[in-house]
Design an enzyme around this catalytic site. Structure first.
Site, PDB file in Angstrom:
ATOM      1  CG  ASP A 136      -2.027   0.974   1.160  1.00 17.05           C
ATOM      2  OD1 ASP A 136      -2.307   1.493   0.061  1.00 17.05           O
ATOM      3  OD2 ASP A 136      -2.634   1.251   2.208  1.00 17.05           O
ATOM      4  CG  ASN A 139      -7.629  -2.509  -5.628  1.00 17.15           C
ATOM      5  OD1 ASN A 139      -6.698  -3.266  -5.362  1.00 17.15           O
ATOM      6  ND2 ASN A 139      -7.974  -1.531  -4.806  1.00 17.15           N
TER       7      ASN A 139
HETATM    8  C1  FPP Z   1      -2.260   0.091  -3.221  1.00 13.50           C
HETATM    9  O1  FPP Z   1      -1.709   1.395  -3.161  1.00 13.50           O
HETATM   10  C2  FPP Z   1      -1.692  -0.608  -4.351  1.00 13.50           C
HETATM   11  C3  FPP Z   1      -2.405  -1.219  -5.341  1.00 13.50           C
HETATM   12  C4  FPP Z   1      -3.865  -1.251  -5.377  1.00 13.50           C
HETATM   13  C5  FPP Z   1      -1.709  -1.854  -6.483  1.00 13.50           C
HETATM   14  C6  FPP Z   1      -0.536  -2.681  -6.071  1.00 13.50           C
HETATM   15  C7  FPP Z   1       0.107  -3.154  -7.278  1.00 13.50           C
HETATM   16  C8  FPP Z   1       1.441  -3.215  -7.449  1.00 13.50           C
HETATM   17  C9  FPP Z   1       2.428  -2.839  -6.422  1.00 13.50           C
HETATM   18  C10 FPP Z   1       1.953  -3.754  -8.719  1.00 13.50           C
HETATM   19  C11 FPP Z   1       2.253  -5.199  -8.472  1.00 13.50           C
HETATM   20  C12 FPP Z   1       2.831  -5.755  -9.634  1.00 13.50           C
HETATM   21  C13 FPP Z   1       3.038  -7.061  -9.767  1.00 13.50           C
HETATM   22  C14 FPP Z   1       3.784  -7.467 -10.947  1.00 13.50           C
HETATM   23  C15 FPP Z   1       2.542  -8.087  -8.842  1.00 13.50           C
HETATM   24  P1  FPP Z   1      -2.662   2.644  -3.332  1.00 13.50           P
HETATM   25  O2  FPP Z   1      -2.797   2.930  -4.770  1.00 13.50           O
HETATM   26  O3  FPP Z   1      -3.944   2.371  -2.624  1.00 13.50           O
HETATM   27  O4  FPP Z   1      -1.869   3.754  -2.614  1.00 13.50           O
HETATM   28  P2  FPP Z   1      -2.492   5.015  -1.854  1.00 13.50           P
HETATM   29  O5  FPP Z   1      -3.206   4.448  -0.657  1.00 13.50           O
HETATM   30  O6  FPP Z   1      -1.288   5.805  -1.493  1.00 13.50           O
HETATM   31  O7  FPP Z   1      -3.397   5.704  -2.819  1.00 13.50           O
END
Ligand code: FPP
Length: 243
Positions: free
Chosen positions: A20, A68
């Site tokens: 996250d 998501n």
């Molecule tokens: C949450 O951070 C993250 C996600 C919903 C996406 C996670 C995906 C990756 C790290 C890519 C993974 C890739 C592979 C190849 C497995 P957020 O967007 O909610 O962050 P925020 O809370 O700061 O908005």
């Protein structure tokens, strides 16, 4: 081989990570959110390789939840693109994967995911099925409640067929029909980015997990942070309800 710094400690067998903070990491830099996910995907690769190096048996990475899909289509498309490029790279680097010994497994609903991604994941699952160093669960289109529902439906179907009596259903039956069937429950769950919740991640399996929270945003998470989480975990006294 377990590195010297971990010698004699109680290592977690299974670590779950809620990746996250990508969006905030990007916003802080005036970048598009997709840049945060890109940086997060690089950290995923590094932490995954490192977990195998230090002798972790299993790691689960929460990459995309069933919720998501509510994000803007542009952001969803950017995350799907990252999955595609990781899967393509995994296909191209078979030799390297052989050496690393990573066995990949999708935990999540295939239904709803783009067909090409499902196909690439299935290929990766098949090709890595004999790898023994570390198991990597990719939680994509994953939701803990959805997973439990899936298990309950399986058991209900067995009851309907007369194979199982409702009174005989055990916790093990529920576990055996989750996406993680046959795997140890996570000993340690890590959530960076200053949020203190599970967000529907492995809610059945986490009944006795230890939690490690930190303010670090996922793209800034390092192998030193993983070391810290493991050492903190090792110092805890897990009683599993006993005294
Ligand atoms: C949450 O951070 C993250 C996600 C919903 C996406 C996670 C995906 C990756 C790290 C890519 C993974 C890739 C592979 C190849 C497995 P957020 O967007 O909610 O962050 P925020 O809370 O700061 O908005």
């Amino acid at each position: 081989m377990v590195p010297e710094k971990f010698e004699g400690i109680n290592m977690p067998r299974h670590i779950g990570i809620i990746m996250d903070g990508n969006g905030r990491w990007a916003s802080k830099r005036g970048l598009e959110r997709s840049e945060g996910h890109k940086a997060g995907a690089e950290v995923f690769r590094r932490i995954c390789d490192y977990g195998a190096e230090i002798g972790i048996e299993c790691m689960t990475f929460y990459a995309f939840s069933t919720e998501n899909w509510r994000r803007p289509p542009k952001e969803v498309a950017a995350i799907m693109k990252l999955f595609r490029s990781f899967l393509k790279e995994a296909e191209e680097r078979e030799k390297e994967n052989e050496r690393k010994g990573l066995r990949f497994h999708l935990i999540g609903e295939k239904r709803g995911l783009p067909a090409d991604i499902v196909k690439s994941i299935e290929t990766l699952e098949e090709e890595s099925a004999d790898k023994k160093i570390m198991r990597v669960n990719l939680a994509i289109n994953y939701g803990g409640r959805d997973e439990i529902l899936h298990s309950v439906k399986e058991l209900a179907a067995r009851v309907k067929r007369g194979e199982l009596s409702p009174g005989d259903i055990t916790e093990d039956d529920i576990s055996a029909n989750l996406f993680t069937a046959g795997q140890p429950d996570p000993d340690l769950i890590i959530r960076p980015s200053g949020e203190y919740r599970l967000s529907n991640f492995m809610i059945w399996q986490a009944a006795y997990s230890e939690f490690w929270f930190s303010d670090i945003l996922w793209p800034d998470f390092t192998t030193d942070d993983l070391d810290r989480a493991i050492l903190d975990y090792a110092a805890r006294n897990r009683r599993f309800g006993a005294v």
